[in-house]
Design a protein around this motif. Structure first.
Motif, PDB file in Angstrom:
ATOM      1  N   ASP A  62       0.874  -1.172   0.000  1.00  0.00           N
ATOM      2  CA  ASP A  62       0.000   0.000   0.000  1.00  0.00           C
ATOM      3  C   ASP A  62       0.908   1.216   0.000  1.00  0.00           C
ATOM      4  O   ASP A  62       1.859   1.302   0.796  1.00  0.00           O
ATOM      5  CB  ASP A  62      -0.921   0.004   1.216  1.00  0.00           C
ATOM      6  CG  ASP A  62      -2.052   1.007   1.064  1.00  0.00           C
ATOM      7  OD1 ASP A  62      -2.412   1.327  -0.086  1.00  0.00           O
ATOM      8  OD2 ASP A  62      -2.585   1.481   2.093  1.00  0.00           O
ATOM      9  N   SER A 127      -2.677  -1.133   5.673  1.00  0.00           N
ATOM     10  CA  SER A 127      -3.193   0.008   4.910  1.00  0.00           C
ATOM     11  C   SER A 127      -2.677   1.285   5.553  1.00  0.00           C
ATOM     12  O   SER A 127      -2.820   1.484   6.761  1.00  0.00           O
ATOM     13  CB  SER A 127      -4.720  -0.027   4.920  1.00  0.00           C
ATOM     14  OG  SER A 127      -5.267   1.051   4.186  1.00  0.00           O
ATOM     15  N   GLY A 171      -9.079  -1.800   3.921  1.00  0.00           N
ATOM     16  CA  GLY A 171      -8.705  -0.601   3.191  1.00  0.00           C
ATOM     17  C   GLY A 171      -9.089   0.604   4.021  1.00  0.00           C
ATOM     18  O   GLY A 171     -10.265   0.994   4.055  1.00  0.00           O
ATOM     19  N   HIS A 226      -8.428  -1.473  -1.325  1.00  0.00           N
ATOM     20  CA  HIS A 226      -7.710  -0.193  -1.327  1.00  0.00           C
ATOM     21  C   HIS A 226      -8.732   0.854  -1.756  1.00  0.00           C
ATOM     22  O   HIS A 226      -9.276   0.773  -2.860  1.00  0.00           O
ATOM     23  CB  HIS A 226      -6.525  -0.212  -2.303  1.00  0.00           C
ATOM     24  CG  HIS A 226      -5.420  -1.121  -1.883  1.00  0.00           C
ATOM     25  ND1 HIS A 226      -4.159  -0.670  -1.587  1.00  0.00           N
ATOM     26  CD2 HIS A 226      -5.379  -2.456  -1.701  1.00  0.00           C
ATOM     27  CE1 HIS A 226      -3.382  -1.694  -1.240  1.00  0.00           C
ATOM     28  NE2 HIS A 226      -4.114  -2.796  -1.312  1.00  0.00           N
ATOM     29  N   GLN A 278      -3.731  -7.796  -5.471  1.00  0.00           N
ATOM     30  CA  GLN A 278      -3.764  -6.763  -4.443  1.00  0.00           C
ATOM     31  C   GLN A 278      -2.866  -5.557  -4.676  1.00  0.00           C
ATOM     32  O   GLN A 278      -1.646  -5.630  -4.616  1.00  0.00           O
ATOM     33  CB  GLN A 278      -3.444  -7.346  -3.077  1.00  0.00           C
ATOM     34  CG  GLN A 278      -3.817  -6.379  -1.972  1.00  0.00           C
ATOM     35  CD  GLN A 278      -4.171  -7.068  -0.685  1.00  0.00           C
ATOM     36  OE1 GLN A 278      -4.611  -8.198  -0.666  1.00  0.00           O
ATOM     37  NE2 GLN A 278      -3.991  -6.402   0.417  1.00  0.00           N
ATOM     38  N   GLY A 280      -3.230  -0.896  -5.551  1.00  0.00           N
ATOM     39  CA  GLY A 280      -4.037   0.310  -5.641  1.00  0.00           C
ATOM     40  C   GLY A 280      -3.421   1.280  -6.609  1.00  0.00           C
ATOM     41  O   GLY A 280      -2.847   0.876  -7.626  1.00  0.00           O
TER      42      GLY A 280
END
Length: 672
Positions: A62, A127, A171, A226, A278, A280
């Motif tokens: 992240d 996150s 998220g 996310h 996974q 973002g």
């Protein structure tokens, strides 16, 4: 610690002194291990990068931006300290600056008590967010529920706030009004509001509001939220389908929905049959959007990938121009103004600091009185505790393996070992391998140990008469493991069979320094590690043309298909070659003009001619390679061709396929 002692005698004149100084510098440059971080970076040094951005195990990444600085967190599971925090100015070159926590001790298995372990448990899918001077890292602990870490500095230290609620694959999201939420779940995604300070759930009985249900056909491992807001739209990124997976995107005008969902990325990039998972997106200070995911690279673990992204009608579109939904192998770096040196998270260590470098993580919660960097300054010391094998050995010090191939070498002082102690350097993975020295009644024995949860066996051994030994682990480009030892750090000898380990407990394989005693009830000694040296001759997409190069290491291609004949292993070849297909290597290094090129291939019939061109598809022709039919059908064979043109020291080399051979597949090439 690297000591160089030279006795020179009397030097008669200035010339002799200068000559002696040059000799000393030459010896130093040949014998002193050097920092090789740059050689592992994905930064090609020419304004481009090559995926994976980090060729090491940084799962569930992240990323946020604060000003011109990017910060990334990733899963650490039971490793301590946990949740590494990385920093970059350009999204390509990263270094570790801290961890979210030093240790989490809630359960006895985290402390390896009574031979309990938690290798696949604890923290995953963290996150990170920044808001009003505070950094937040939220994570769900598998057996204990959600935890929020808070700090006013990205590197920490962080305070820990434990919730009494599980929020799976969270998220964390902060809306424009400062209200805080977590999206979470698997297959069904829920939204839960937090207290304004982020230290707990706002309503204790809130089980979450269902906001997204995975589309039909994408239910499996639809998770890893996310969550973002942009231009009045709420976006939630979720992966689906696991190992050979895809990245999904959902959007809504209202945080609580309804959401519409579609596929964002569907590609195996340059690693056949392994999709993406996974991730973002993040925006640069200059306004560019970049998507990121991880890709499961088997023994290497889950490696960070970066892709260009743009917006069309308020939908994100990932991929190079004309190839929506596709990743990139080599691409231009983000156009940021900030200056960034070439760095890589993993690195060598001479243990000269009194504090443990951020690159290291213990296998579980360590006993702090059983390791030291100050009892013998310049050495990392582990005091032996009883363990029936490496799987259960406390205070083992680990570092992620760097790919796609590298070596890790330690210098180990044996003088502190007592009978029953075993100390060494090896690999932690689905199969555990340890190359080290065991102190027995009749002296030191070098042992190659292999095992796992079912136990540990000695697969090779020999007596050694020394107080210091050098132990080396090599990760080959075939993904196998080779083990070496040396008594003088000059000549290295193999010991034990070739090893194969793999992704295990949601972790990639790791280098591991250990010391444990195999005799229950015995009083153990200690092992002193002088240094750990990480080396690799790989630099981004730079290849020596006079060494064998796999075609699967291309920078870009048009057409064809990648094939991995052995599941979970990295060996690949290219098939499905058609007329007009091509592939390119952007940084081919020639130490001299080649005379020939050899290509390893299979062909059922002749018909294809491979043109090798410099600079572009219509650039200078340096070799014409008419493919012949295989002499032995179905077998790989090498065919050699004349090289007719001179090439630059560093060249962009294209392979252009003309005509059509039946069953043509290509594996590797080498100039000579």
């Amino acid at each position: 610690m690297y000591n160089l002692s030279i006795t020179t005698g009397k030097i008669a004149d200035g010339f002799s002194a200068l000559l002696m100084l040059c000799c000393i510098l030459m010896v130093q440059s040949c014998t002193v291990p050097v920092q090789t971080t740059a050689s592992l970076s994905s930064d090609n040094g020419d304004g481009t990068y090559t995926n994976p951005v980090i060729n090491a195990d940084y799962p569930d990444p992240d990323i946020i931006r604060v000003g011109e600085d990017f910060y990334m967190v990733s899963s650490s599971f039971v490793a301590m300290p946990g949740i590494p925090i990385c920093h970059s100015k350009d999204l390509i070159n990263w270094r570790i600056i801290g961890h979210a926590y030093d240790s989490i001790t809630f359960r006895p298995q985290y402390r390896m008590e009574n031979e309990q372990t938690a290798y696949s448990r604890l923290c995953w899918a963290p996150s990170i967010k920044y808001h009003d001077g505070t950094y937040y890292i939220g994570v769900n602990i598998a057996d204990d529920g959600f935890v929020m870490f808070k700090s006013n500095k990205p590197e920490g230290p962080y305070s820990m706030h434990k919730f009494d609620k599980r929020l799976y694959d969270p998220g964390f999201f902060i809306d424009d009004d400062g209200k805080k939420y977590v999206t979470h779940g698997k297959t069904k995604i829920y939204l839960t509001r937090l207290k304004d300070d982020g230290t707990g759930v706002l309503y204790p009985n809130d089980e979450g509001t269902l906001i997204i249900t995975a589309p039909k056909g994408y239910e499996y491992l639809f998770e890893g939220c996310h969550t973002y807001k942009r231009n009045g739209w709420y976006y939630i990124f979720n992966p689906a389908l696991g190992y050979n997976g895809v990245q999904m995107i959902s959007r809504s005008r209202n945080l609580y929905g309804p959401y519409e969902t579609k596929v964002l990325i569907d590609d195996d990039i340059n690693y056949a049959d392994a999709g993406v998972h996974q991730g973002g997106y993040v925006e640069t200070l200059e306004g560019e959007s970049w998507a990121y995911t991880f890709q499961d690279r088997d023994y290497m673990g889950r490696c960070v990938m970066l892709y260009p992204m743009k917006w069309e009608e308020d939908w994100p579109v990932v991929g190079p121009e004309g190839k929506p939904g596709k990743g990139v192998v080599t691409y231009r770096k983000p156009a940021v103004k900030a200056k960034q040196e070439i760095t890589f998270p993993q690195h060598s260590d001479d243990f000269s600091s009194s504090k443990l470098a951020h690159v290291w993580e213990f296998n579980h919660v360590p006993r702090k009185d059983k390791w030291s960097l100050t009892d013998r300054p310049g050495y990392f010391r582990i005091y032996a505790q009883y363990a029936k094998g490496f799987e259960w050995a406390r205070n083992s010090l680990t570092q992620k393996v760097s790919g796609p191939y590298s070596t890790g070498t330690v210098s180990l002082d044996l003088t502190g070992l007592r009978e029953g102690d075993f100390a060494g350097n090896g690999i932690m993975g689905r199969v555990m391998y340890q190359l080290g020295v065991r102190k027995k009644a009749d002296g030191f024995w070098l042992e190659m140990r292999q095992g796992g949860r079912e136990g540990e066996t000695v697969v090779d051994s020999l007596p050694v008469k020394t107080d210091k030994i050098y132990l080396r682990t090599e990760v080959t480009k075939q993904g196998s493991l080779l083990f070496y030892y040396s008594l003088d750090n000059l000549e290295y000898n193999r010991l034990g069979p070739e090893g194969v380990s793999n992704f295990w407990g949601f972790l990639g394989i790791r280098h591991a320094l250990c010391c444990y005693n195999l005799n229950k009830g015995a009083t153990g000694g200690y092992a002193d590690f002088d240094y750990f040296e990480l080396e690799s001759n790989r630099r981004g997409n730079h290849y020596d043309a006079f060494t064998e190069i796999d075609f699967s290491q291309y920078d870009d291609r048009e057409g064809m298909k990648l094939v991995r004949p052995v599941a979970k292993r990295p060996m690949q070849f290219i098939s499905g070659v058609r007329d007009g297909n091509w592939l390119v290597f952007n940084n081919m290094c020639f130490k001299q003009n080649p005379q020939k090129v050899t290509i390893e291939l299979q062909a059922e019939t002749p018909g294809t001619v491979i043109e090798i061109r410099e600079g572009s598809l219509d650039g200078k022709l340096i070799a014409t390679c008419p493919i012949n039919q295989n002499q032995t059908p179905g077998e790989w064979e090498k065919q050699a061709f004349e090289v007719s043109g001179a090439v630059k020291d560093k060249s962009k080399i294209y392979f252009l396929f003309r005509g059509q051979s039946q069953g043509l597949a290509i594996k590797n090439f080498v100039f000579y």
